[in-house]
Design a protein around this motif. Structure first.
Motif, short mmCIF file in Angstrom:
data_model
loop_
_atom_site.label_atom_id
_atom_site.label_comp_id
_atom_site.label_asym_id
_atom_site.label_seq_id
_atom_site.Cartn_x
_atom_site.Cartn_y
_atom_site.Cartn_z
N ASP A 110 0.80 -1.22 0.00
CA ASP A 110 0.00 0.00 0.00
C ASP A 110 0.83 1.27 0.00
OD1 ASP A 110 1.03 -0.18 2.53
OD2 ASP A 110 -0.92 -0.38 3.54
N LYS A 111 2.15 1.16 -0.09
CA LYS A 111 3.01 2.33 -0.12
C LYS A 111 3.13 2.87 -1.53
CE LYS A 111 7.71 3.91 0.93
NZ LYS A 111 9.07 3.49 1.40
N ASN A 112 2.93 4.20 -1.70
CA ASN A 112 3.07 4.82 -3.01
C ASN A 112 4.53 4.82 -3.45
OD1 ASN A 112 0.32 5.40 -3.19
ND2 ASN A 112 0.56 7.36 -2.13
N LEU A 113 4.76 4.56 -4.73
CA LEU A 113 6.11 4.53 -5.27
C LEU A 113 6.45 5.85 -5.95
CD1 LEU A 113 6.33 0.97 -6.90
CD2 LEU A 113 7.02 1.68 -4.60
N ASP A 114 7.73 6.22 -5.90
CA ASP A 114 8.21 7.36 -6.66
C ASP A 114 8.31 6.96 -8.14
OD1 ASP A 114 8.48 8.88 -4.35
OD2 ASP A 114 10.53 8.15 -4.00
N TYR A 115 8.42 7.97 -8.98
CA TYR A 115 8.57 7.70 -10.41
C TYR A 115 9.86 6.94 -10.69
CZ TYR A 115 4.64 10.52 -12.09
OH TYR A 115 3.39 11.00 -12.36
N GLU A 116 9.76 5.92 -11.52
CA GLU A 116 10.93 5.22 -12.04
C GLU A 116 11.13 5.71 -13.47
OE1 GLU A 116 14.10 2.88 -11.45
OE2 GLU A 116 12.43 2.54 -10.06
N HIS A 117 12.37 6.18 -13.77
CA HIS A 117 12.66 6.74 -15.08
C HIS A 117 13.62 5.82 -15.82
CE1 HIS A 117 10.91 10.76 -14.16
NE2 HIS A 117 11.30 10.46 -12.92
N PHE A 118 13.32 5.56 -17.09
CA PHE A 118 14.22 4.76 -17.92
C PHE A 118 13.93 5.04 -19.38
CE2 PHE A 118 10.47 2.25 -16.97
CZ PHE A 118 10.12 1.69 -18.19
N ALA A 119 14.77 4.50 -20.25
CA ALA A 119 14.63 4.73 -21.69
C ALA A 119 15.02 3.48 -22.45
CB ALA A 119 15.51 5.91 -22.13
N THR A 120 14.56 3.41 -23.68
CA THR A 120 14.91 2.30 -24.56
C THR A 120 14.82 2.75 -26.00
OG1 THR A 120 14.44 -0.03 -25.06
CG2 THR A 120 12.56 1.41 -24.77
N SER A 121 15.48 2.03 -26.88
CA SER A 121 15.41 2.31 -28.31
C SER A 121 14.50 1.27 -28.98
CB SER A 121 16.80 2.29 -28.94
OG SER A 121 17.43 1.03 -28.73
N PHE A 122 14.06 1.58 -30.19
CA PHE A 122 13.17 0.65 -30.87
C PHE A 122 13.38 0.73 -32.38
CE2 PHE A 122 10.85 4.62 -30.22
CZ PHE A 122 10.41 4.92 -31.49
N LEU A 123 13.07 -0.36 -33.05
CA LEU A 123 13.11 -0.46 -34.50
C LEU A 123 11.78 -1.03 -34.97
CD1 LEU A 123 14.60 -0.34 -37.24
CD2 LEU A 123 15.40 -2.67 -36.78
N LEU A 124 11.07 -0.29 -35.80
CA LEU A 124 9.78 -0.70 -36.33
C LEU A 124 9.87 -0.87 -37.84
CD1 LEU A 124 7.58 1.92 -34.41
CD2 LEU A 124 8.33 -0.34 -33.61
N PHE A 125 9.09 -1.79 -38.38
CA PHE A 125 9.10 -1.97 -39.83
C PHE A 125 7.75 -2.46 -40.31
CE2 PHE A 125 9.79 -6.30 -38.42
CZ PHE A 125 9.15 -7.07 -39.38
N ASN A 126 7.49 -2.22 -41.58
CA ASN A 126 6.29 -2.74 -42.23
C ASN A 126 6.60 -2.98 -43.70
OD1 ASN A 126 3.27 -3.28 -41.99
ND2 ASN A 126 3.34 -1.90 -43.74
N ILE A 127 6.20 -4.13 -44.23
CA ILE A 127 6.40 -4.47 -45.63
C ILE A 127 5.05 -4.86 -46.23
CG2 ILE A 127 7.55 -6.03 -47.26
CD1 ILE A 127 9.74 -6.42 -45.16
#
Length: 331
Positions: free
Chosen positions: A70-87
């Motif tokens: 029941d304890k509120n959490l602080d913001y967790e910050h992170f990042a990631t890269s991505f590759l999208l495609f469509n044919i």
């Protein structure tokens, strides 16, 4: 998933007619597509989302451990890269096959293969199947120790009809099945099992705001039946979504917002009360087309999601922001 593949295999020949000889001789390439590479940043207060610190830049190992339910959490910050495609491959002048990943401007749920068919009344029918793999906590309710992750493969079917029978109506149906490989919480209490099916039906009405058909407002009603094997995780959901899109020669803009309420079937055994959620989402995307060369584009995006739950453990805020560079070809 076998049932989905059988339905798709039977249905495919009905909407994919044999290639016409006249079109087969056309010198224009029948291949087209796009590829997009970018980075996304995330800020979240979620205690239920399974995240692997080895897969995201800036995510601390402490995210896997919670001291209290029941304890509120602080913001967790992170990042990631991505590759999208469509044919895409054009079968005839009115039908095409495609293979690709989800993009920000579609409703795909994973790696997708599908077919589109344009009918004489401008009704565009799209049928596809998808697969994906997510990660969940084996037991998200453990406290004081590091929680372990498990794989949760998903697969399903999406049927989308735009301009239904020549009208401004847009219909979308999704069937998704989820398997949880090591569902410790569900093994401990069957009411918490997370395997199962989800059905989602969305009905919208396209309202064009100008005679050039470049700007569109679409209000939609959404019904969701998430039929997990554990009753405490199964729910009926009802929602309203409004989206606005506009597109010109050099730029495009998309804005959408939604409100959904989810009513769960059974009392949650960990918290001894029934769960009811209110979910709010806002999404903004801007695309700048034809940057330095034709078909090269830049996309900027922002999304905000807030869940208010009758059980505080499930209340959370998620913020996403990022940019990407993409290139389309054969268009």
């Amino acid at each position: 998933m076998l049932e989905v593949v059988i339905v798709y295999t039977v249905f495919l020949p009905a909407i994919a007619p044999a290639q016409s000889p006249s079109y087969a001789d056309d010198t224009k390439s029948r291949w087209s597509g796009r590829v997009e590479l970018g980075t996304i940043g995330v800020a979240t207060t979620s205690r239920i989302t399974g995240l692997d610190s080895n897969e995201y830049f800036g995510l601390s190992d402490s995210h896997a451990k919670i001291d209290s339910l029941d304890k509120n959490l602080d913001y967790e910050h992170f990042a990631t890269s991505f590759l999208l495609f469509n044919i895409n491959y054009q079968l005839t002048e009115t039908s095409s096959l495609y293979l690709g990943t989800p993009f920000f401007d579609d409703n795909r749920q994973g790696l997708t293969v599908g077919i589109q068919k344009l009918f004489p009344n401008n009704n565009l029918l799209d049928v596809s199947v998808f697969v994906d793999v997510n990660e969940l906590w084996q037991d998200p309710y453990l406290t004081g120790v590091k929680r372990e992750l498990t794989s949760a493969p998903t697969s399903g079917l999406i049927m989308d009809a735009d301009g239904l029978f020549g009208s401004p109506i847009h219909m979308n149906y999704m069937l998704k099945q989820t398997w949880v490989e090591d569902d410790v919480s569900g093994d401990n209490d069957s009411r918490l099992r997370r395997d199962g099916y989800m059905h989602e039906l969305k009905a919208g009405y396209n309202l064009y705001t100008d005679e050039s058909f470049e700007s569109l407002i679409t209000p939609s009603l959404i019904y969701t039946r998430d039929d997990r094997k554990g009753g405490a995780n199964a729910f009926n959901g009802y929602g309203l979504e409004i989206s606005y899109t506009t597109e010109g020669d050099r730029s495009a803009f998309l804005m959408s917002g939604s409100v959904e309420t989810n009513r769960y079937d059974e009392v949650h055994p960990v918290f001894s009360k029934c769960r009811n959620d209110m979910d709010y989402t806002l999404e903004l995307f801007y695309t700048r087309k034809n940057l330095w060369v034709k078909n090269l584009y830049l996309r900027l995006g922002y999304a905000f999601n807030r869940t208010d739950s009758s059980i505080g453990f499930f209340s959370e805020t998620n913020i996403y922001y990022g940019f990407s560079i993409g290139y389309s070809f054969g268009q």
